[in-house]
Scaffold this motif. Sequence first.
Motif, PDB file in Angstrom:
ATOM      1  N   TYR A 105       0.773  -1.150   0.068  1.00 30.29           N
ATOM      2  CA  TYR A 105      -0.079  -0.200   0.048  1.00 30.29           C
ATOM      3  C   TYR A 105       1.014   1.353  -0.026  1.00 30.29           C
ATOM      4  CZ  TYR A 105      -4.076  -2.686   0.832  1.00 30.29           C
ATOM      5  OH  TYR A 105      -5.270  -3.581   0.864  1.00 30.29           O
ATOM      6  N   GLY A 106       0.507   2.175  -0.870  1.00 29.91           N
ATOM      7  CA  GLY A 106       1.116   3.457  -0.606  1.00 29.91           C
ATOM      8  C   GLY A 106       0.683   4.266   0.329  1.00 29.91           C
ATOM      9  N   SER A 107       1.824   5.374   0.737  1.00 32.03           N
ATOM     10  CA  SER A 107       1.487   6.151   1.985  1.00 32.03           C
ATOM     11  C   SER A 107       0.481   7.200   1.881  1.00 32.03           C
ATOM     12  CB  SER A 107       2.956   6.752   2.357  1.00 32.03           C
ATOM     13  OG  SER A 107       3.398   7.459   1.116  1.00 32.03           O
ATOM     14  N   ASN A 108       0.325   7.684   0.452  1.00 31.41           N
ATOM     15  CA  ASN A 108      -0.634   8.529  -0.039  1.00 31.41           C
ATOM     16  C   ASN A 108      -1.753   7.660  -0.616  1.00 31.41           C
ATOM     17  OD1 ASN A 108      -2.345  10.810  -1.077  1.00 31.41           O
ATOM     18  ND2 ASN A 108      -0.413  11.852  -1.463  1.00 31.41           N
ATOM     19  N   PRO A 109      -3.015   7.762  -0.010  1.00 31.97           N
ATOM     20  CA  PRO A 109      -4.257   7.103  -0.616  1.00 31.97           C
ATOM     21  C   PRO A 109      -4.529   7.601  -2.010  1.00 31.97           C
ATOM     22  CG  PRO A 109      -4.747   7.760   1.694  1.00 31.97           C
ATOM     23  CD  PRO A 109      -3.421   8.255   1.268  1.00 31.97           C
ATOM     24  N   ALA A 110      -4.247   8.753  -2.420  1.00 31.09           N
ATOM     25  CA  ALA A 110      -4.312   9.336  -3.621  1.00 31.09           C
ATOM     26  C   ALA A 110      -3.621   8.826  -4.668  1.00 31.09           C
ATOM     27  CB  ALA A 110      -4.107  10.944  -3.615  1.00 31.09           C
ATOM     28  N   THR A 111      -2.500   8.342  -4.496  1.00 32.84           N
ATOM     29  CA  THR A 111      -1.522   8.025  -5.325  1.00 32.84           C
ATOM     30  C   THR A 111      -1.083   6.290  -4.956  1.00 32.84           C
ATOM     31  OG1 THR A 111       0.505   8.602  -4.015  1.00 32.84           O
ATOM     32  CG2 THR A 111      -0.230   9.912  -5.843  1.00 32.84           C
ATOM     33  N   CYS A 112      -1.877   5.562  -4.190  1.00 31.73           N
ATOM     34  CA  CYS A 112      -1.622   4.433  -3.665  1.00 31.73           C
ATOM     35  C   CYS A 112      -1.774   3.389  -4.858  1.00 31.73           C
ATOM     36  CB  CYS A 112      -2.524   4.050  -2.634  1.00 31.73           C
ATOM     37  SG  CYS A 112      -2.252   2.081  -2.248  1.00 31.73           S
TER      38      CYS A 112
END
Length: 159
Positions: free
Chosen positions: A26-33
Motif C-alpha cells: 500500500y502507498g503512504s498517500n491514498p491518492a497515489t496508492c
Amino acid sequence: METEDGLLVTVYRRKLKRHDEVAVPYGSNPATCPVRATRTLLSVLAGEGRGSGPLFVRIDRHGRIAPPLTRRGQTIGDPSGRITPTAAAAVVTRAAEEAGFQGNWTGHSLRRGFATAARRADHTLERIGRHGGWADGSRALLGYMEEGDRWERNPVAGL
C-alpha cells in the motif's frame, strides 16, 4: 491477489522470458496508492464484464473498453485488448504533459523514477534491482538513477 499488506502480482519479464511474482505494498498517500488504484480499476473492469484478462487494456476516445482490433476481418494486436508498450508510453507522456511536468517523459520514466526514488529512500541496489527485474550488478540500473539536487544528500556533507 490482494493480501493485508498489498498486492501480489505476476509480471512478465520480457528480457528474462519469465514470470515473476512481485509484492506491491500500500502507498503512504491514498491518492497515489497503487493498491487502491488497482482495486478501483479492477472494479471498473468487472462492471464492464471483464473479470479476467489483462489489467491495462485499450480504452477508446469515449472512455469505453475498446473491442479487439481487426484489419480485413483478421484480429490484429492482442485479442484480449491489452495495450501495447507504445500505447502505455503515450499514456505516460500525455499524463506528464497534462500535469505540467517539464522534460521528456516516456514509458521508461516510470522505471527510472522507481529506481531513483527507491535509492533515495536508502534501499539497496540489490533489492531495487530484483524488484524491478534488473540482473544483480546491472549497469543499466545505475543508468536509471538520477542524482537530483546536488546539495540534497551530498556525500561530502558532514565530513
